[in-house]
Enzyme design. Structure first.
Site, PDB file in Angstrom:
ATOM      1  N   ASP A 271       0.766  -1.184   0.009  1.00 57.10           N
ATOM      2  CA  ASP A 271      -0.104   0.075   0.023  1.00 57.10           C
ATOM      3  C   ASP A 271       0.822   1.307  -0.052  1.00 57.10           C
ATOM      4  O   ASP A 271       1.942   1.201   0.042  1.00 57.10           O
ATOM      5  CB  ASP A 271      -0.968  -0.109   1.397  1.00 57.10           C
ATOM      6  CG  ASP A 271      -2.333   0.417   0.765  1.00 57.10           C
ATOM      7  OD1 ASP A 271      -2.409   1.257   0.032  1.00 57.10           O
ATOM      8  OD2 ASP A 271      -3.130  -0.247   1.520  1.00 57.10           O
TER       9      ASP A 271
ATOM     10  N   TRP B 166      -2.930   3.397  -5.896  1.00 50.16           N
ATOM     11  CA  TRP B 166      -4.250   4.109  -6.196  1.00 50.16           C
ATOM     12  C   TRP B 166      -4.151   4.947  -7.599  1.00 50.16           C
ATOM     13  O   TRP B 166      -5.096   5.815  -7.629  1.00 50.16           O
ATOM     14  CB  TRP B 166      -4.983   4.800  -4.958  1.00 50.16           C
ATOM     15  CG  TRP B 166      -4.441   4.443  -3.789  1.00 50.16           C
ATOM     16  CD1 TRP B 166      -5.058   3.325  -3.153  1.00 50.16           C
ATOM     17  CD2 TRP B 166      -3.889   5.115  -2.700  1.00 50.16           C
ATOM     18  NE1 TRP B 166      -4.789   3.132  -1.852  1.00 50.16           N
ATOM     19  CE2 TRP B 166      -3.926   4.152  -1.550  1.00 50.16           C
ATOM     20  CE3 TRP B 166      -3.073   6.248  -2.705  1.00 50.16           C
ATOM     21  CZ2 TRP B 166      -3.336   4.470  -0.344  1.00 50.16           C
ATOM     22  CZ3 TRP B 166      -2.738   6.309  -1.515  1.00 50.16           C
ATOM     23  CH2 TRP B 166      -2.421   5.573  -0.246  1.00 50.16           C
ATOM     24  N   GLY B 167      -3.195   4.614  -8.388  1.00 47.04           N
ATOM     25  CA  GLY B 167      -2.892   5.173  -9.517  1.00 47.04           C
ATOM     26  C   GLY B 167      -2.434   6.706  -9.344  1.00 47.04           C
ATOM     27  O   GLY B 167      -2.188   7.367 -10.225  1.00 47.04           O
TER      28      GLY B 167
ATOM     29  N   ASP C 202     -10.307   3.401  -3.600  1.00 45.40           N
ATOM     30  CA  ASP C 202     -11.127   2.228  -3.058  1.00 45.40           C
ATOM     31  C   ASP C 202     -12.509   1.934  -3.643  1.00 45.40           C
ATOM     32  O   ASP C 202     -13.199   2.786  -3.702  1.00 45.40           O
ATOM     33  CB  ASP C 202     -11.060   2.039  -1.518  1.00 45.40           C
ATOM     34  CG  ASP C 202      -9.571   1.914  -0.934  1.00 45.40           C
ATOM     35  OD1 ASP C 202      -8.800   2.169  -1.576  1.00 45.40           O
ATOM     36  OD2 ASP C 202      -9.695   1.726   0.254  1.00 45.40           O
TER      37      ASP C 202
HETATM   38  C1  GAL Z   1      -6.167   0.923   1.288  1.00 41.43           C
HETATM   39  C2  GAL Z   1      -6.170  -0.066   0.049  1.00 41.43           C
HETATM   40  C3  GAL Z   1      -7.590  -0.978   0.375  1.00 41.43           C
HETATM   41  C4  GAL Z   1      -7.120  -1.591   1.766  1.00 41.43           C
HETATM   42  C5  GAL Z   1      -6.853  -0.696   2.781  1.00 41.43           C
HETATM   43  C6  GAL Z   1      -6.274  -1.400   4.052  1.00 41.43           C
HETATM   44  O1  GAL Z   1      -5.372   1.741   0.831  1.00 41.43           O
HETATM   45  O2  GAL Z   1      -6.656   0.790  -1.298  1.00 41.43           O
HETATM   46  O3  GAL Z   1      -7.383  -1.742  -0.758  1.00 41.43           O
HETATM   47  O4  GAL Z   1      -5.740  -2.307   1.263  1.00 41.43           O
HETATM   48  O5  GAL Z   1      -5.978   0.351   2.172  1.00 41.43           O
HETATM   49  O6  GAL Z   1      -6.238  -0.498   4.843  1.00 41.43           O
END
Ligand code: GAL
Length: 376
Positions: free
Chosen positions: A127, A162-163, A184
């Site tokens: 992430d 996230w792109g 998300d």
């Molecule tokens: C976001 C991610 C999600 C999930 C989440 C967990 O940044 O896009 O898919 O992994 O964190 O906290």
């Protein structure tokens, strides 16, 4: 790791969020095998965020599995998952903390890669939260890929920024096997529609080695769990799944597979849709026709075996009719040939059409065919 086809599996986040545990993972592994999901290709079982203690071990500096959720540690869980014939996935973050505020891997990349290898991980979702401003994102994904490449285990890196930072321009060069290109998803038609449409221009960056990941599926969640929103109708879920297949996106299930309903199971194991998604040529989908509203399309994708997939897609809120001339996929009238169609949802023979097709498609629905060129 160099995936040749879009990776398929299950990820805990969409339904479970922080409510994960040893028992829940084992039950999921059992269900993936018993319900035929592994057989259909869903091979990765990925544990997302919230699996660790809030602090690293003060002596070893390693991340420590949550002592309540995973009392026997991760290796036993991974062994169980492997024992079922599945592959095991873990989660960390390029920043100092994960998005849900657990330890991230920033400046611990090599130690953590070693830890994940010791767990027996085959997949690492990585992430982008809490990244220090001075640290370059490109460099951080290079670091973790170098660390994984040298940890003694084959581990697929699933980047998740996230792109941001035009990720499609550089992510393939890092060694990542797939990359999240959007924010998300939540369990609603509007969410999956907007995510899908936002990546139409980026389909061309996706292919063997590094696939554009438009997020875990919400199909079959029925508005239960961590990313619940408005929920979707069956018709909307089948559109979501069909579009992810046409796009050639990784297929990571997000519903609770232990209680997956028959309609959803049938949809996500549909051999025609999976054939489209997993076609070995991995050619990009394209819009063979687009209506003026930007919400109704005929998408096409050239497959191996001289086949072509067609998806008449109505993302607008009104029922409508979708039309496209076969010339748009390289079949002019002068060729004097037609298309033999198989309905991808039912597997039924849908006859032969020539020159063009014009079919009604309900709001939020789609019709998908696998077509072959035939003499008339
Ligand atoms: C976001 C991610 C999600 C999930 C989440 C967990 O940044 O896009 O898919 O992994 O964190 O906290």
């Amino acid at each position: 790791m160099f995936p040749k086809k879009p990776p398929m599996g299950f990820n805990t986040w969409n339904t479970f969020g922080e409510n994960i545990s040893d028992a829940m993972i084992r039950e999921t592994a059992d269900a993936m095998v018993e319900k035929g999901l592994l057989k259909a290709g869903y091979e990765y079982l990925v544990i997302d965020d919230c699996w660790s203690e809030k602090k690293r071990d003060p002596v070893t500096d390693r991340i420590v599995p949550d002592r309540v959720k995973f009392p026997e540690g991760m290796r036993v869980v991974s062994d169980y998952v492997h024992g079922k014939g599945l592959k095991f996935g873990m989660y960390s973050c390029a920043g100092v903390r994960t998005c849900a505020n657990y330890p991230g891997s920033f400046d611990h990349e090599f130690l953590d890669a070693e830890t994940f290898a010791a767990y027996g991980a085959d997949f690492l979702k990585y992430d982008y939260c809490y990244k220090p401003d001075y640290a370059d994102g490109t460099l951080l994904y290079r670091r973790i890929c170098t660390a994984l490449d040298n940890c003694g285990r084959d581990i697929l890196l699933s980047a998740c920024n996230w792109g941001a930072d035009n990720v499609h321009d550089w992510i393939r060069s890092t060694g990542a096997g797939m990359y999240r290109s959007t924010g998300d998803i939540s369990d609603s038609f509007v969410s999956f529609r907007d995510i899908f449409l936002s990546q139409l221009d980026n389909v061309k960056f996706s292919g063997p080695g590094c696939f554009n990941d438009i997020d875990m599926l919400t199909v079959g969640m029925r508005n239960r769990g961590n990313v619940a929103s408005t929920g979707c109708s069956d018709l909307e879920y089948r559109t979501e799944f069909a579009l992810w297949c046409m796009f050639g996106a990784p297929l990571m299930l997000g519903c609770d597979v232990r209680t997956i309903d028959d309609t959803t199971l049938k949809l996500v194991t549909n051999p025609y849709l999976l054939r489209i998604n997993q076609d070995e040529a991995c050619r990009p989908m394209f819009a063979a026709h687009k209506e003026w509203d930007g919400q109704r399309y005929v998408f096409a994708r050239v497959l191996t075996n001289h086949e072509i997939a067609l998806a008449f897609t109505n993302l607008s809120d009104n029922d409508g009719t979708l039309w496209f001339p076969f010339d748009a996929i390289g079949l002019p009238v002068s060729a004097k040939k037609g298309l033999q169609l198989t309905d991808a949802f039912t597997g039924e023979d849908a006859g032969v059409e020539k020159e063009y097709m014009r079919i009604p498609v309900k709001a939020h629905d789609c019709a998908v065919f696998i077509a072959k060129v035939v003499n008339l």
